[in-house]
Enzyme design. Structure first.
Site, PDB file in Angstrom:
ATOM      1  N   ARG A 127      87.402  13.464  96.731  1.00  0.00           N
ATOM      2  CA  ARG A 127      86.748  12.861  95.559  1.00  0.00           C
ATOM      3  C   ARG A 127      86.771  13.802  94.362  1.00  0.00           C
ATOM      4  NH1 ARG A 127      84.494   7.428  96.033  1.00  0.00           N
ATOM      5  NH2 ARG A 127      84.896   6.920  98.210  1.00  0.00           N
ATOM      6  N   SER A 129      84.076  -0.023  99.062  1.00  0.00           N
ATOM      7  CA  SER A 129      84.454   1.355  98.758  1.00  0.00           C
ATOM      8  C   SER A 129      85.954   1.550  98.986  1.00  0.00           C
ATOM      9  CB  SER A 129      83.683   2.307  99.660  1.00  0.00           C
ATOM     10  OG  SER A 129      82.304   2.089  99.482  1.00  0.00           O
ATOM     11  N   HIS A 187      76.954  -3.381  93.933  1.00  0.00           N
ATOM     12  CA  HIS A 187      78.047  -2.412  94.110  1.00  0.00           C
ATOM     13  C   HIS A 187      79.219  -2.877  93.240  1.00  0.00           C
ATOM     14  CE1 HIS A 187      80.845  -0.172  97.190  1.00  0.00           C
ATOM     15  NE2 HIS A 187      80.528   0.590  96.172  1.00  0.00           N
ATOM     16  N   ARG A 214      80.613   8.739 104.087  1.00  0.00           N
ATOM     17  CA  ARG A 214      79.327   8.153 104.457  1.00  0.00           C
ATOM     18  C   ARG A 214      79.311   7.865 105.963  1.00  0.00           C
ATOM     19  NH1 ARG A 214      79.210   3.583 103.026  1.00  0.00           N
ATOM     20  NH2 ARG A 214      81.110   3.351 101.803  1.00  0.00           N
ATOM     21  N   CYS A 246      88.428   0.247  97.329  1.00  0.00           N
ATOM     22  CA  CYS A 246      89.206  -0.988  97.170  1.00  0.00           C
ATOM     23  C   CYS A 246      89.494  -1.308  95.702  1.00  0.00           C
ATOM     24  CB  CYS A 246      88.493  -2.150  97.851  1.00  0.00           C
ATOM     25  SG  CYS A 246      88.491  -2.004  99.651  1.00  0.00           S
ATOM     26  N   TYR A 259      77.761  15.371 101.956  1.00  0.00           N
ATOM     27  CA  TYR A 259      78.715  14.436 101.356  1.00  0.00           C
ATOM     28  C   TYR A 259      78.037  13.533 100.305  1.00  0.00           C
ATOM     29  CZ  TYR A 259      81.774  10.583 100.477  1.00  0.00           C
ATOM     30  OH  TYR A 259      82.521   9.653  99.822  1.00  0.00           O
ATOM     31  N   ASP A 299      81.020   1.858  89.668  1.00  0.00           N
ATOM     32  CA  ASP A 299      80.540   1.743  91.052  1.00  0.00           C
ATOM     33  C   ASP A 299      79.266   0.928  91.213  1.00  0.00           C
ATOM     34  OD1 ASP A 299      81.042   2.517  93.813  1.00  0.00           O
ATOM     35  OD2 ASP A 299      79.274   3.797  93.673  1.00  0.00           O
ATOM     36  N   LYS A 327      73.946   5.954  96.106  1.00  0.00           N
ATOM     37  CA  LYS A 327      73.865   4.818  97.037  1.00  0.00           C
ATOM     38  C   LYS A 327      72.435   4.592  97.538  1.00  0.00           C
ATOM     39  CE  LYS A 327      78.337   4.322  96.934  1.00  0.00           C
ATOM     40  NZ  LYS A 327      78.938   3.174  96.245  1.00  0.00           N
TER      41      LYS A 327
HETATM   42  P1  GDP Z   1      86.876   2.337  94.557  1.00  0.00           P
HETATM   43  O1  GDP Z   1      86.479   3.273  95.639  1.00  0.00           O
HETATM   44  O2  GDP Z   1      86.483   0.917  94.833  1.00  0.00           O
HETATM   45  O3  GDP Z   1      86.440   2.808  93.220  1.00  0.00           O
HETATM   46  O4  GDP Z   1      88.476   2.298  94.565  1.00  0.00           O
HETATM   47  P2  GDP Z   1      89.540   3.129  93.697  1.00  0.00           P
HETATM   48  O5  GDP Z   1      89.746   2.506  92.368  1.00  0.00           O
HETATM   49  O6  GDP Z   1      89.199   4.573  93.736  1.00  0.00           O
HETATM   50  O7  GDP Z   1      90.852   2.881  94.552  1.00  0.00           O
HETATM   51  C1  GDP Z   1      90.907   3.187  95.929  1.00  0.00           C
HETATM   52  C2  GDP Z   1      92.336   3.235  96.385  1.00  0.00           C
HETATM   53  O8  GDP Z   1      92.947   1.954  96.166  1.00  0.00           O
HETATM   54  C3  GDP Z   1      93.169   4.249  95.605  1.00  0.00           C
HETATM   55  O9  GDP Z   1      94.051   4.902  96.475  1.00  0.00           O
HETATM   56  C4  GDP Z   1      93.898   3.394  94.602  1.00  0.00           C
HETATM   57  O10 GDP Z   1      95.138   3.965  94.232  1.00  0.00           O
HETATM   58  C5  GDP Z   1      94.095   2.075  95.342  1.00  0.00           C
HETATM   59  N1  GDP Z   1      94.132   0.925  94.398  1.00  0.00           N
HETATM   60  C6  GDP Z   1      93.280   0.680  93.375  1.00  0.00           C
HETATM   61  N2  GDP Z   1      93.640  -0.427  92.679  1.00  0.00           N
HETATM   62  C7  GDP Z   1      94.746  -0.907  93.291  1.00  0.00           C
HETATM   63  C8  GDP Z   1      95.600  -2.046  93.040  1.00  0.00           C
HETATM   64  O11 GDP Z   1      95.424  -2.834  92.115  1.00  0.00           O
HETATM   65  N3  GDP Z   1      96.645  -2.217  93.913  1.00  0.00           N
HETATM   66  C9  GDP Z   1      96.882  -1.352  94.957  1.00  0.00           C
HETATM   67  N4  GDP Z   1      97.913  -1.598  95.751  1.00  0.00           N
HETATM   68  N5  GDP Z   1      96.108  -0.271  95.208  1.00  0.00           N
HETATM   69  C10 GDP Z   1      95.047  -0.055  94.389  1.00  0.00           C
HETATM   70  P1  PGA Z   2      83.449   4.074  95.923  1.00  0.00           P
HETATM   71  O1  PGA Z   2      82.087   4.932  95.955  1.00  0.00           O
HETATM   72  O2  PGA Z   2      82.957   2.675  95.995  1.00  0.00           O
HETATM   73  O3  PGA Z   2      84.050   4.497  94.627  1.00  0.00           O
HETATM   74  O4  PGA Z   2      84.319   4.378  97.097  1.00  0.00           O
HETATM   75  C1  PGA Z   2      81.641   5.714  96.980  1.00  0.00           C
HETATM   76  C2  PGA Z   2      81.284   4.928  98.218  1.00  0.00           C
HETATM   77  O5  PGA Z   2      81.134   3.690  98.133  1.00  0.00           O
HETATM   78  O6  PGA Z   2      81.131   5.577  99.251  1.00  0.00           O
HETATM   79 MN    MN Z   3      80.881   2.756  96.000  1.00  0.00          MN
HETATM   80 MN    MN Z   4      85.184   4.429  92.843  1.00  0.00          MN
END
Ligand code: GDP
Ligand code: PGA
Ligand code: MN
Ligand code: MN
Length: 599
Positions: A384, A266, A244, A87, A268, A215, A295, A224
């Site tokens: 992704r 994002s 979110h 983004r 996290c 993207y 999400d 989004k």
């Molecule tokens: P989203 O974008 O908020 O959905 O985040 P994701 O679940 O895809 O995670 C993003 C990154 O954070 C990935 O590389 C995960 O492996 C890492 N991650 C997710 N949960 C945890 C956790 O509980 N602990 C740690 N250390 N890393 C995490």
């Molecule tokens: P994410 O979704 O929160 O899983 O990273 C895409 C974004 O927020 O850009």
């Molecule tokens: Mn998101």
């Molecule tokens: Mn995600």
């Protein structure tokens, strides 16, 4: 019928696809066709045949590469332009009539100026190409909480992704024709020139115009752009919340399922938490986890006063790097077939690969070059996967419930290497809104720019709130009223680091231990100590059975650092002041009250 819509009807007839009975939609499509000058117009019906034809076309022109059919049936790799991988927040505008309505939290442009700028970019941009008209529904097709939109795009990759991420096609079109209203999203990949790239939102016109990026977050306009930026504006006007947030169901050994909505920025941890697999001991006792969404969450009060939530999406657009059979086995099981991968690396036998997956060495990096470890990561850090939510082993039919699921706890969280404890509970709703407003997190690869820089990201909505944050916090505060039974609010931090730079908390499945405490607190059970920042569990209040965690790490994770929080609250006070008189007094008072408690 005017000349333009006649032209559209003719092209439509030529392509054999259905047009629409809704004059407003037909007129808009005609207007866009006149501006962008496509060679053909294709109305998407969402059928398998349509999808297969699009995939075949993309395999021929190189947009997609077929992955190993034996290990990853019906799955494809898309390599984006190397400058178009995330983004672009500085190019994403809220174009409200009144500048203050967009707030200091959004880049703003006057609607007339933005339309002129975008229409100049769109002028003739689809010559030689097909224009796709994608009717879609955000949310279960029969849900009163769901909302529809139509995206017009010249990208078949967008069509294929929207088909996975939304309820797209004939059923959505039928609902749109019944309701008569829809969000208009116009998209073209353009030249993929970062200097000719803008994502514009016109909330008062329920309109989105996006040019110059393919993207996900910039181009899949249902996600989004519609479900967060436009929907948050509508939600404020209509008394609901567009957030979110993931939505996850936790079933206890008695068979009772409670739902948690959690907002993390994002990259996290939302997707991971949404499909968490509980530790061995929990599984033995009969605990189960159910995925509703990973999400976005739309919530509104139900007749009983509780908040009910739907996931407006139908698929996951998840971060690949870090996904492994150890960290997220459910995600790995989900993406074994019918998946579109974007910017992952490739093994010699055509399997998708990314950092953290396993110890194989890939043959090609995300750009398609022979892999060379000296030239950076093999997969792009924001690589992704796009996949239907129904393929997830923990997917629950509750995700299709028209009235949504009742929310028992709201959780905020960020990526904080220091200060912020593993978990704490806000005293009440008003305090919880402040906890959300105070969220900070280190930036990630999900947006262009530097990674790892601390910034304020209230409620994980910094890039997504379609209006002034001061008004957004006021809207959240407005739910604190008689008749509503609001869930308690918590804050978590899975990303606290020790002096050696390693994460102190094992995270992933072990986060179940924190969720159990949260749900017990919501029912007035588990213990805690009260501090100025809220209620923190003591080690004894958490179920740590079978967890290998040293005492010092646990101590750090559960400690309230008064000096550090004093500084944090001073900086929070300054942040709230940036919004001037528009910031609700109640929130400023809450900040001041806690700052005084901190001494
Ligand atoms: P989203 O974008 O908020 O959905 O985040 P994701 O679940 O895809 O995670 C993003 C990154 O954070 C990935 O590389 C995960 O492996 C890492 N991650 C997710 N949960 C945890 C956790 O509980 N602990 C740690 N250390 N890393 C995490
Ligand atoms: P994410 O979704 O929160 O899983 O990273 C895409 C974004 O927020 O850009
Ligand atoms: Mn998101
Ligand atoms: Mn995600």
């Amino acid at each position: 019928m005017n000349a333009l819509s006649k032209e559209v009807a003719e092209v439509t007839r030529k392509t054999g696809a259905p047009a629409t009975t809704l004059p407003a939609l037909e007129a808009w499509v005609a207007e866009v066709a006149a501006l962008t000058q496509p060679d053909a117009i294709h109305w998407c019906d969402g059928s398998d045949e349509e999808n297969e034809a699009l995939i075949a076309k993309m395999l021929t022109d190189g947009t997609l590469l077929k992955l190993n059919e034996r290990t990853h049936p019906d799955s494809y790799l898309h390599r984006s332009h190397p400058d178009d991988v995330a983004r672009v927040e500085h190019l994403t505008f809220v174009c409200s009539r009144n500048r203050d309505d967009a707030g200091p939290n959004n880049p703003w442009m006057a609607p007339d100026e933005a339309h002129a700028k975008m229409d100049a970019l769109f002028d003739g941009c689809m010559r030689g190409r097909t224009m796709y008209v994608i009717p879609y529904c955000m949310g279960p097709i029969d849900s009163p909480l769901a909302r529809c939109g139509v995206e017009i795009t010249d990208s078949p990759y967008v069509v294929a992704n929207m088909r996975i991420m939304t309820r797209m096609g004939a059923a959505a079109l039928a609902r749109i024709e019944r309701e008569g209203t829809f969000v208009k999203g116009l998209h073209s990949t353009g030249e993929l020139d970062p200097n000719r790239r803008f994502i514009m939102h016109f909330p008062e016109e329920l309109t989105i115009k996006s040019y110059g990026s393919g993207y996900g977050g910039n181009a899949l306009l249902g996600k989004k752009c519609h479900a967060l930026r436009i929907a948050s504006w509508q939600a404020r006007e209509e008394g609901w919340l567009a957030e979110h947030m993931l939505i996850v169901g936790i079933e206890n050994p008695k068979g009772e399922t409670r739902y948690i909505a959690a907002a993390f920025p994002s990259a996290c941890g939302k997707t991971n938490l949404a499909m968490l697999i509980p530790p061995e001991g929990y599984r033995r006792d009969g605990w189960k986890v159910w995925t509703v969404g990973d999400d976005i969450c739309w919530m509104r009060p139900g007749a009983d006063g509780r908040l009910y939530a739907i996931n407006p999406e139908a698929g996951f657009f998840g971060v690949a790097p870090g996904t492994s059979s150890k960290s997220n086995p459910n995600a790995l099981a989900t993406i074994r077939r019918n998946t579109i991968f974007t910017n992952v690396a490739l093994t010699a036998d055509g399997q998708p690969w990314w950092e953290g997956l396993d110890d194989r060495v890939p043959a090609f990096d995300w750009r398609g070059n022979a892999y060379d470890s000296k030239r950076g990561p093999a997969a792009h850090p924001n690589a992704r996967f796009t996949v239907s939510a129904r393929q997830c082993p923990s997917w629950t039919p509750a995700a299709e419930a028209a009235q949504g699921v009742p929310i028992s706890a709201i959780v905020f969280g960020g990526r904080r290497a220091s200060l912020v404890p593993l978990v704490f509970q806000a005293r009440d709703w008003r305090h919880g809104v402040l906890v959300g407003a105070a969220m900070g997190s280190e930036t990630t690869a999900a947006a262009t720019g530097q990674v790892g820089v601390m910034r304020r990201d209230p409620m994980a909505m910094k890039p997504f709130c379609g209006y002034n944050f001061a008004d957004y916090f006021a809207h959240w505060l407005s739910f604190d009223r008689p008749g509503l039974k609001l869930p308690p609010i918590f804050h978590v931090n899975w990303f606290r680091k020790g002096a050696d730079g390693r994460f102190l908390w094992p995270g992933f499945g072990e986060n179940m231990r924190v969720l159990e405490w949260i749900l017990d607190r919501a029912e007035g059970r588990a213990g805690a100590v009260e501090t100025p920042i809220g209620h923190l569990p003591r080690a004894d209040d958490l179920n740590l059975d079978g967890l290998d965690l040293d005492g010092a790490a646990l101590q750090t994770l559960l400690t309230f650092d008064r000096d550090g929080w004093r500084a944090e609250f001073d900086s929070l006070g300054a942040y709230l002041d940036e919004f001037g008189a528009r910031m609700p007094q109640a929130l400023k008072d809450e900040q001041r009250r806690i700052r005084e408690l901190l001494g």
